[in-house]
Design an enzyme around this catalytic site. Structure first.
Site, mmCIF file in Angstrom:
data_model
loop_
_atom_site.group_PDB
_atom_site.id
_atom_site.type_symbol
_atom_site.label_atom_id
_atom_site.label_comp_id
_atom_site.label_asym_id
_atom_site.label_seq_id
_atom_site.Cartn_x
_atom_site.Cartn_y
_atom_site.Cartn_z
ATOM 1 N N LYS A 83 36.779 27.866 36.777
ATOM 2 C CA LYS A 83 38.012 28.306 37.981
ATOM 3 C C LYS A 83 37.320 27.674 39.332
ATOM 4 C CE LYS A 83 40.471 32.285 38.973
ATOM 5 N NZ LYS A 83 40.735 33.751 39.054
HETATM 6 C C1 E4P Z 1 43.615 35.672 39.129
HETATM 7 O O1 E4P Z 1 43.267 34.750 38.758
HETATM 8 C C2 E4P Z 1 43.417 36.193 40.551
HETATM 9 O O2 E4P Z 1 42.033 36.181 40.790
HETATM 10 C C3 E4P Z 1 43.944 37.420 40.730
HETATM 11 O O3 E4P Z 1 45.250 37.633 39.822
HETATM 12 C C4 E4P Z 1 44.280 37.982 42.134
HETATM 13 O O4 E4P Z 1 44.952 39.118 42.060
HETATM 14 P P1 E4P Z 1 44.933 40.208 43.455
HETATM 15 O O5 E4P Z 1 45.616 39.467 44.493
HETATM 16 O O6 E4P Z 1 45.502 41.238 42.976
HETATM 17 O O7 E4P Z 1 43.375 40.340 43.896
#
Ligand code: E4P
Length: 217
Positions: A83
């Site tokens: 990622k």
């Molecule tokens: C997923 O890859 C993201 O890191 C995550 O969905 C972020 O979510 P949040 O905005 O609720 O922290």
């Protein structure tokens, strides 16, 4: 519609995985912090449970160091999706990883323009954040819809991984639009089962059944 679970909580992943609800997992530095676990150890444990893509995020901000970190994360298991953030360095690292056959999840996407760049850099997944756009009174779901249109216009193969999901309505709407994947916290996925008419109907059936005096077993 594929379900990724957005957590580094191994017990929660296992519970949903045992029910066949988990097609993959997404983690990020905040979720690793919340787990209180070592990133390499907890990610390995998750990869041992889930056969689908498990996103593990780099924390360097320059491409060279991102590549070094990403290659180390990719060694954890064959189903790691590296990622990277949607920055120029992140796209540079994405291209390098994709060229070597690694899955890449480009995260922190907040615009269609950014999503186009990620597709062109060979991203396996693009992660547009719905909830964080809604938080600042922008329309997170419209972004999913717009990326779907543009990706379909050009037959881009990058999968739309709708992220920052806060409600069951977000998930239902992503399904209607045609997001390839949603990633949501375990509690949001579990809350999809709830409907007041289900509870009310079940209570009525139980009350009427008690009046029959019968037993099935
Ligand atoms: C997923 O890859 C993201 O890191 C995550 O969905 C972020 O979510 P949040 O905005 O609720 O922290």
């Amino acid at each position: 519609m594929k379900f990724f679970v957005d957590t580094a909580d191994v017990a929660a992943i296992k519970e949903l995985n045992d029910l066949g609800m988990v097609d993959g997992v997404t983690t990020n530095p905040s979720l690793i912090m919340k787990s209180g676990r070592d990133i390499l150890e907890v990610t390995k444990e998750i990869c041992d449970i889930v056969s689908g893509p498990v996103s593990a995020e780099v924390v360097a901000t320059d491409a060279k160091d991102m590549i070094e970190e990403g290659l180390k994360l990719a060694k954890i298991a064959p189903n790691i999706a590296i990622k990277v953030p949607l920055t120029w360095d992140g796209l540079t690292a994405c291209k390098a990883f994709a060229s070597e056959g690694h899955m890449v999840n480009v995260t922190l996407c907040f615009s269609v323009s950014q999503a186009i760049l990620a597709a062109k850099a060979g991203a396996t997944f693009i992660s547009p954040f719905i909830g964080r756009l809604d938080d600042i009174n922008l329309d997170g779901m419209q972004l999913i819809d717009d990326i779907r249109t543009v990706y379909d216009n050009y037959d881009y193969k990058t999968e739309i991984l709708a992220a920052s999901i806060r409600s069951t309505n977000h998930i239902a709407e992503c399904g209607r639009i045609g997001a390839d994947v949603i990633t949501a916290p375990p509690a949001v996925i579990k809350s999809m089962v709830k409907h007041p008419l289900t509870d009310q109907g079940l209570a009525q059936f139980m009350a009427d059944w008690a009046k029959t005096g019968q037993k099935i077993v």
